[in-house]
Enzyme design. Structure first.
Site, PDB file in Angstrom:
ATOM      1  N   HIS A 271       0.535  -1.407  -0.299  1.00  0.00           N
ATOM      2  CA  HIS A 271       0.099  -0.144   0.059  1.00  0.00           C
ATOM      3  C   HIS A 271       0.815   0.940   0.106  1.00  0.00           C
ATOM      4  CE1 HIS A 271      -3.263  -2.662   0.693  1.00  0.00           C
ATOM      5  NE2 HIS A 271      -2.739  -2.970   2.222  1.00  0.00           N
TER       6      HIS A 271
HETATM    7  C1  BDR Z   1      -3.165   1.331   4.926  1.00  0.00           C
HETATM    8  O1  BDR Z   1      -3.314   0.076   6.825  1.00  0.00           O
HETATM    9  C2  BDR Z   1      -1.737   0.090   7.272  1.00  0.00           C
HETATM   10  O2  BDR Z   1      -1.985  -1.189   7.969  1.00  0.00           O
HETATM   11  C3  BDR Z   1      -0.480   0.424   6.443  1.00  0.00           C
HETATM   12  O3  BDR Z   1       0.486   0.684   6.634  1.00  0.00           O
HETATM   13  C4  BDR Z   1      -1.341   0.936   4.980  1.00  0.00           C
HETATM   14  O4  BDR Z   1      -0.546   2.616   5.518  1.00  0.00           O
HETATM   15  C5  BDR Z   1      -3.240  -0.096   4.313  1.00  0.00           C
HETATM   16  O5  BDR Z   1      -4.936  -0.494   4.665  1.00  0.00           O
END
Ligand code: BDR
Ligand code: CA
Length: 342
Positions: A271
């Protein structure tokens, strides 16, 4: 020989170009003046290494940390670790908010492990934390900045920037753009059926940022779930022959498992690293300007981002919503940048 009139024209053209660049806040050489706000987190660490390996394009002024994937002490230690792995100890790390604005804190240890990063052994990094809070750092820096010159990458809950905006609404003057990893529309959520983790962890903070009127870009699950690892992509990173490639390979090999299994995906998303790729090479991505609102009411849609993709409501477009990305282009760029590190 260049004639006088021709030389004058050239001089005039460069002057015009220079004034245009200054007016839009873009710096020479396409450099982005950047603060990264983060809650490391496996994918945050990858994003930080990616950004810190791209010094000629990203002038990273500081890393500011927030509680999110794990508690603040661990996200801060992990940001300092990422800085150490990148060999960039001169970049200050400021610790910020230990919890969300209003809601009860939540963490994502089930995905990121007890330490916030799994697949590698963590240690206490050598270089210390910067003095002072991330919120004060944001206020002082954005107040003193040239008009609309600083970009913020928000890779976790948006609490730090929200607190800074609440205390000092005038700091929007220094902000060029805020690029967020968060939200979900077409994809559905990853923490509830409709909410993505960063928005669910502090929707009120995200509302403050949205309401401030700053230029906003969102990279939601809609795009991150299309930019997926594969065995070949991870193998290329792991076999770069440097420590950074080994660290990222080890972290990602472990991190992607949960999402691949849960969603039945052929690979896992990284992500937060898509935000860095967007800053470095926006042409890898596509999206559109939309009206977006955030649901912060208690109930089953808490933390949902509501996106008017087809402009049915004819409301003001307040966010650029990234919807698609070139996965191979992303991994090529990430691999190339990681290869530059030790
Ligand atoms: C987001 O949530 C966190 O767990 C990850 O680092 C990312 O920023 C994805 O949904
Ligand atoms: Ca994150």
């Amino acid at each position: 020989m260049v004639g006088y009139a021709q030389g004058f024209k050239r001089w005039l053209r460069s002057l015009l170009l220079l004034s245009l660049l200054t007016a839009t806040g873009t710096q020479a050489g396409g450099e982005v003046d950047l603060i990264i706000d983060t809650d490391p987190g496996a994918d945050d660490v990858v994003a930080l290494l990616f950004a810190l390996a791209s010094a000629e394009q990203l002038h990273v002024r500081a890393l500011t940390t927030v509680a999110g994937n794990v508690r603040l002490d661990k996200t801060t230690r992990n940001a300092r670790l990422a800085r150490e792995w990148a060999g960039r100890d001169e970049v200050p790390v400021y610790a910020g908010a230990p919890g969300p604005l209003l809601r009860t804190p939540i963490y994502a240890e089930n995905i990121h492990g007890k330490e916030g990063i799994s697949g590698v052994t963590v240690h206490e990094p050598e270089a210390p934390l910067a003095q002072g809070s991330a919120i004060n750092y944001l206020i002082d820096t954005l107040r003193a900045a040239k008009p609309h010159s600083i970009t913020l990458a928000l890779l976790g809950p948006q609490t730090n920037l929200a607190l800074a905006l609440i205390q000092a609404p005038d700091i929007t003057q220094g902000i060029k753009e805020v690029v967020v990893m968060g939200g979900a529309h077409f994809n559905g959520g990853n923490i509830t059926p409709v909410a993505e983790f960063n928005l669910f962890a502090d929707p009120q903070a995200a509302e403050v940022v949205l309401g401030s009127g700053v230029k906003l870009t969102y990279l939601p699950l809609d795009v991150t779930h299309k930019v997926l690892t594969s065995d070949a992509r991870l193998e290329k990173i792991a076999s770069l022959g440097n420590n950074a490639g080994k660290v990222v390979g080890d972290i990602l090999n472990d991190y992607v498992k949960a999402d691949m299994e849960h969603y039945g995906l052929p690979g896992g998303p990284v992500h937060d690293a898509t935000v860095i790729a967007y800053l470095l090479k926006p042409e890898l991505f596509s999206g559109r300007k939309v009206n977006m609102l955030i649901d912060s009411r208690e109930g089953p849609t808490f933390g949902q981002t509501i996106v008017d993709w087809h402009d049915g409501l004819k409301r003001e477009k307040n966010v650029f919503w990234v919807e698609n990305g070139d996965a191979q282009g992303f991994f090529d760029l990430l691999t190339e940048r990681l290869a530059r590190l030790k």
